[in-house]
Design a protein around this motif. Structure first.
Motif, mmCIF file in Angstrom:
data_model
loop_
_atom_site.group_PDB
_atom_site.id
_atom_site.type_symbol
_atom_site.label_atom_id
_atom_site.label_comp_id
_atom_site.label_asym_id
_atom_site.label_seq_id
_atom_site.Cartn_x
_atom_site.Cartn_y
_atom_site.Cartn_z
ATOM 1 N N THR B 61 0.752 -1.242 -0.001
ATOM 2 C CA THR B 61 -0.076 0.014 -0.006
ATOM 3 C C THR B 61 0.994 1.191 -0.052
ATOM 4 O O THR B 61 0.637 2.217 -0.638
ATOM 5 C CB THR B 61 -0.983 -0.200 1.282
ATOM 6 O OG1 THR B 61 -1.759 -1.368 1.351
ATOM 7 C CG2 THR B 61 -1.772 1.126 1.454
ATOM 8 N N ARG B 62 1.910 1.250 0.876
ATOM 9 C CA ARG B 62 2.716 2.545 0.972
ATOM 10 C C ARG B 62 3.494 2.770 -0.459
ATOM 11 O O ARG B 62 3.517 3.764 -0.800
ATOM 12 C CB ARG B 62 3.793 2.102 2.082
ATOM 13 C CG ARG B 62 4.701 3.130 2.412
ATOM 14 C CD ARG B 62 5.709 2.815 3.535
ATOM 15 N NE ARG B 62 6.749 3.541 3.511
ATOM 16 C CZ ARG B 62 7.776 3.739 2.803
ATOM 17 N NH1 ARG B 62 7.944 2.738 1.956
ATOM 18 N NH2 ARG B 62 8.816 4.481 3.020
ATOM 19 N N ALA B 63 3.969 1.706 -1.150
ATOM 20 C CA ALA B 63 4.674 1.927 -2.362
ATOM 21 C C ALA B 63 3.511 2.478 -3.184
ATOM 22 O O ALA B 63 3.811 3.359 -4.137
ATOM 23 C CB ALA B 63 5.061 0.766 -3.035
ATOM 24 N N TYR B 64 2.329 1.975 -3.166
ATOM 25 C CA TYR B 64 1.220 2.395 -4.220
ATOM 26 C C TYR B 64 0.986 3.865 -3.969
ATOM 27 O O TYR B 64 0.909 4.700 -4.804
ATOM 28 C CB TYR B 64 -0.104 1.532 -4.179
ATOM 29 C CG TYR B 64 -1.114 2.046 -5.238
ATOM 30 C CD1 TYR B 64 -1.332 1.412 -6.139
ATOM 31 C CD2 TYR B 64 -2.008 2.884 -4.637
ATOM 32 C CE1 TYR B 64 -2.343 1.608 -6.969
ATOM 33 C CE2 TYR B 64 -2.934 3.459 -5.425
ATOM 34 C CZ TYR B 64 -3.047 2.729 -7.036
ATOM 35 O OH TYR B 64 -4.105 3.086 -7.780
ATOM 36 N N LEU B 65 0.664 4.094 -2.730
ATOM 37 C CA LEU B 65 0.406 5.653 -2.469
ATOM 38 C C LEU B 65 1.564 6.684 -2.583
ATOM 39 O O LEU B 65 1.162 7.727 -3.428
ATOM 40 C CB LEU B 65 0.089 5.693 -1.012
ATOM 41 C CG LEU B 65 -1.172 4.989 -0.425
ATOM 42 C CD1 LEU B 65 -1.393 4.970 1.076
ATOM 43 C CD2 LEU B 65 -2.362 5.664 -1.097
ATOM 44 N N LEU B 66 2.764 5.891 -2.691
ATOM 45 C CA LEU B 66 3.945 7.149 -2.876
ATOM 46 C C LEU B 66 4.182 7.251 -4.433
ATOM 47 O O LEU B 66 4.167 8.560 -4.923
ATOM 48 C CB LEU B 66 5.400 6.558 -2.455
ATOM 49 C CG LEU B 66 5.541 6.798 -0.682
ATOM 50 C CD1 LEU B 66 6.886 6.002 -0.331
ATOM 51 C CD2 LEU B 66 5.837 8.210 -0.785
ATOM 52 N N ALA B 67 3.730 6.174 -5.047
ATOM 53 C CA ALA B 67 3.865 6.454 -6.453
ATOM 54 C C ALA B 67 2.588 7.369 -7.064
ATOM 55 O O ALA B 67 2.879 8.170 -7.848
ATOM 56 C CB ALA B 67 3.666 5.150 -7.429
ATOM 57 N N ALA B 68 1.619 7.178 -6.370
ATOM 58 C CA ALA B 68 0.370 7.746 -6.537
ATOM 59 C C ALA B 68 0.775 9.461 -6.426
ATOM 60 O O ALA B 68 0.115 10.237 -7.442
ATOM 61 C CB ALA B 68 -0.897 7.620 -6.023
ATOM 62 N N ILE B 69 1.223 9.623 -5.230
ATOM 63 C CA ILE B 69 1.599 11.202 -4.877
ATOM 64 C C ILE B 69 2.519 11.503 -5.921
ATOM 65 O O ILE B 69 2.600 12.794 -6.553
ATOM 66 C CB ILE B 69 1.842 11.435 -3.495
ATOM 67 C CG1 ILE B 69 1.689 12.897 -3.014
ATOM 68 C CG2 ILE B 69 3.297 10.774 -3.214
ATOM 69 C CD1 ILE B 69 0.521 13.275 -2.869
ATOM 70 N N ASN B 70 3.409 10.865 -6.303
ATOM 71 C CA ASN B 70 4.455 11.338 -7.243
ATOM 72 C C ASN B 70 3.801 11.689 -8.473
ATOM 73 O O ASN B 70 4.039 12.875 -9.104
ATOM 74 C CB ASN B 70 5.674 10.204 -7.623
ATOM 75 C CG ASN B 70 6.690 10.055 -6.160
ATOM 76 O OD1 ASN B 70 7.008 11.027 -5.579
ATOM 77 N ND2 ASN B 70 7.208 8.973 -6.049
ATOM 78 N N HIS B 71 2.795 11.027 -9.032
ATOM 79 C CA HIS B 71 2.276 11.037 -10.206
ATOM 80 C C HIS B 71 1.558 12.345 -10.052
ATOM 81 O O HIS B 71 1.526 13.235 -10.968
ATOM 82 C CB HIS B 71 1.476 9.923 -10.718
ATOM 83 C CG HIS B 71 0.549 10.479 -11.748
ATOM 84 N ND1 HIS B 71 1.053 10.654 -13.164
ATOM 85 C CD2 HIS B 71 -0.703 10.406 -11.826
ATOM 86 C CE1 HIS B 71 0.068 10.990 -13.852
ATOM 87 N NE2 HIS B 71 -0.727 10.728 -13.230
ATOM 88 N N ALA B 72 0.563 12.487 -8.945
ATOM 89 C CA ALA B 72 -0.168 13.731 -8.716
ATOM 90 C C ALA B 72 0.617 15.065 -8.813
ATOM 91 O O ALA B 72 0.308 16.081 -9.237
ATOM 92 C CB ALA B 72 -0.900 13.508 -7.437
ATOM 93 N N CYS B 73 1.728 14.966 -8.089
ATOM 94 C CA CYS B 73 2.791 16.157 -8.136
ATOM 95 C C CYS B 73 3.457 16.721 -9.340
ATOM 96 O O CYS B 73 3.348 17.734 -9.746
ATOM 97 C CB CYS B 73 3.688 16.033 -7.107
ATOM 98 S SG CYS B 73 3.390 15.730 -5.366
ATOM 99 N N LYS B 74 3.621 15.434 -10.063
ATOM 100 C CA LYS B 74 4.143 15.978 -11.481
ATOM 101 C C LYS B 74 2.916 16.512 -12.509
ATOM 102 O O LYS B 74 3.362 17.598 -13.102
ATOM 103 C CB LYS B 74 4.836 14.532 -12.150
ATOM 104 C CG LYS B 74 5.895 14.046 -11.553
ATOM 105 C CD LYS B 74 6.217 12.917 -12.100
ATOM 106 C CE LYS B 74 7.492 11.982 -11.444
ATOM 107 N NZ LYS B 74 7.697 10.744 -11.593
#
Lengths: 445, 172
Positions: B61-74
């Motif tokens: 879950t943690r890796a998924y959420l981090l990838a999702a916030i990375n994408h959202a920030c980009k």
């Protein structure tokens, strides 16, 4: 081999000059991967602590977190309520396709919610390997409900409709309807693109489906590109299972390019990670694919071991058609090693199992392979009965007509006593390639 | 799986997940992507809303959420590219360089989370030794103790940090 404790290795990593047995530790590290990895991990953290970023970030994290926003709590409750209602309605209906069809779920009020669409898509996912035709029926129902809700502007997230199209694409690809599968993948992608709540993870799933379709359609460059992109995304999202699946597909592309050594290297690299991940499906698939590579390299003993293990794995998972495919692969090895009688026995079982599962085209191919084997081993008398039961079924009328013309040629040759293994092989190869060359009419030079 | 957890006890599960991961996502947005606090908060909110809707079937879950916030920030910066120049970390490509950068940030933010779980004594001595690069002798003098004790303290605090780091980064 006696290993050093993490304590000992931590002292060494901190300052090699402060440990008494530095030479002995370094000698051990030169031959011990596990201890070297431990030292590298310790050094990575020690080095990162010199950077100011973790310290600055820790200061920000010290501030704590605001409480969970109320609207997220409300959303979770709404989703849970919808899904529970839908599950209660759906669960008893999933016992059989007949029962599901008769219930006309698409008109049931309990299913007319975004959660209902999601539960239907989940059900299709659950069914897709065990019974892809049933999965297709359930996915179509999810699409019908989702499309209606979207048109009424009451579908909270169009990604749920995307999930239904995605499941339709997978079910279609599983039963060999690749063109239809690609169209469904287009629909899934469009649904995800139109939804701000969709993520790159969703997009990567469609990329992986497409890559699978392209492998089947021998569009290898596109497949390799998509599989690599999907693997990178799954890796960054921490989705190990799908990452391994995408890597496996890269192995399949190498296999189809006939680079068997490179392909088996990828697959045998994946297998330990797949076993470690605990995903029985990924393990079973990696075993099947590694078996195909070993068979192509002529390493039939290793291939047979892989197929036997994958057959057991699919059996345990309850994925009947994959189990039958593993069985089919073992039959092919027996044909290659000249064990014709054993191969014939297995092929008989294989075509019966495929036909019982409703996978008629693969059943027909197995029958033709059986006929070839019998003709090559002076058991021609058994062939007419095998050919009598030949049936093919393609979604497009033209394909079925072309396939039936090829089968008619075969039956005429049998009636005229001119049938040989070569004719049977030509028809089999023609049928195998027909989905990718739908306009080609069977002809024998 | 999250899906089952949601069905069993969605409120408690969501509460725990938000408590565990939201600070890291917020810090990622603010520190790595330099997004203003109010906008960072909105992005974190959207990532959790998306997670609820999508219910991804992933182990980590943690890796998924981090990838999702990375994408959202980009995506946030791409939408505002007229207001601010795009930096390398705003790029969406998946080459080796960007992957290494991704891993470096994940390591540093996980280490930051680790530091918040360490006791104040450990955090202080690690900060002085690693961040401030003070010599153990100097630390010992200021603590009115021996350098040997400082070494022992550093050793045990590093061990605790590794244990916490492992616990925080194992798939949840």
């Amino acid at each position: 081999m006696t290993h050093y404790t993490e304590e000992e290795l931590a002292w060494y990593a901190f300052d090699p000059g402060r440990v008494d047995d530095r030479a002995a530790i370094e000698s051990h590290l030169s031959s011990c991967d596990a201890c070297r990895e431990t030292v590298e991990f310790i050094q990575t953290l020690d080095t990162a602590l010199h950077d100011e970023t973790p310290w600055d970030a820790a200061t920000q994290l010290d501030g704590g977190s605001p409480p969970l926003p109320d609207d997220l709590r409300t959303l979770a409750a709404e989703i849970e309520h919808e899904q529970r209602n839908a599950k209660n309605t759906l669960t008893p209906l999933l016992e059989s396709a007949e029962r599901f069809r008769a219930a006309r779920v698409e008109n049931d009020p309990a299913m007319q919610t975004a959660g209902g669409v999601r539960v239907l898509a989940d059900a299709a996912e659950h069914l897709r390997l065990k019974d892809p035709h049933f999965a297709l029926l359930v996915a179509d129902t999810a699409i019908a409900v989702g499309t209606r809700l979207r048109d009424q502007r009451s579908l909270r997230s169009t990604s749920w409709l995307g999930d239904a199209w995605k499941e339709r694409a997978i079910a279609l690809a599983t039963i060999g309807r690749f063109r239809d599968a690609e169209s469904s993948a287009d629909e899934a992608e469009a649904a995800y693109e139109g939804d701000p709540r969709a993520t790159l993870h969703d997009v990567a799933i469609v990329q992986l489906i497409r890559a699978n379709i392209y492998v089947e359609s021998e569009r290898l460059d596109e497949a390799a590109q998509l599989a690599a992109a999907a693997a990178a995304r799954f890796r960054s999202f921490g989705d190990t299972d799908r990452y391994l699946n995408a890597r496996m597909l890269q192995g399949s592309v190498l296999y189809m390019r006939r680079d068997f050594h490179a392909a088996v290297a990828v697959l045998e690299e994946i297998l330990p990670a797949a076993r470690e991940s605990g995903s029985a499906i990924v393990v079973a698939r990696a075993l099947s694919n590694a078996g195909e590579c070993r068979a192509a390299l002529g390493d039939f003993d290793r291939a047979r071991e892989y197929f036997a293990e994958s057959r057991a794995a699919w059996e345990e998972l309850g994925y009947s058609h994959e189990r039958v495919r593993a069985q089919w692969s073992i039959a092919n090895i027996l044909l290659n090693t000249g064990e014709i009688d054993d191969a014939a026995t297995l092929l008989t079982q294989v075509h019966r199992d495929f036909e019982a599962l409703g996978i008629v085209n693969d059943g027909a191919l197995a029958r033709l392979q059986l006929a070839e084997a019998l003709l090559a081993s002076d058991r021609a008398g058994e062939v007419p009965a095998i050919l009598d039961g030949l049936v093919v079924n393609f979604s497009a009328e033209g394909l079925t007509r072309n396939a039936n013309m090829a089968l008619a040629y075969l039956r005429e040759a049998a009636t005229a006593n001119t049938l040989d293994a070569g004719i049977v092989r030509d028809v089999r190869v023609y049928l195998e390639q027909l989905p990718f060359s739908p306009d080609r009419v069977f002809s024998r030079i | 799986m999250l899906q089952n957890a949601l069905l069993e006890s969605p409120a408690q599960h969501l509460e725990a997940m938000y408590h565990d991961h939201a600070p890291l996502l917020r810090t990622t947005a603010r520190l790595r992507y330099r997004i203003p606090p109010a906008d960072a908060e909105a992005l974190v909110h959207d990532v959790f809303a998306s997670f609820l809707e999508r219910q991804p079937k992933v182990r980590d879950t943690r890796a998924y959420l981090l990838a999702a916030i990375n994408h959202a920030c980009k995506y946030y910066w791409r939408k505002r590219r007229r207001e601010a120049p795009l930096l390398p970390e705003h790029d969406e490509t998946h080459d080796e360089r960007s992957r290494a950068e991704e891993e470096r940030w994940t390591l540093q933010l996980s280490l930051a989370a680790t530091l918040t779980h360490l006791g104040p004594k450990c955090r202080e001595i690690l900060r002085r030794y690693y961040m401030n690069e003070e010599k153990p002798d100097a630390i010992a003098r200021s603590m009115e103790t021996t350098p040997g004790y400082v070494f022992q303290l550093l050793h045990s605090c590093r061990k605790r940090a590794r244990d916490i780091y492992r616990k925080l980064t194992e798939p949840s």
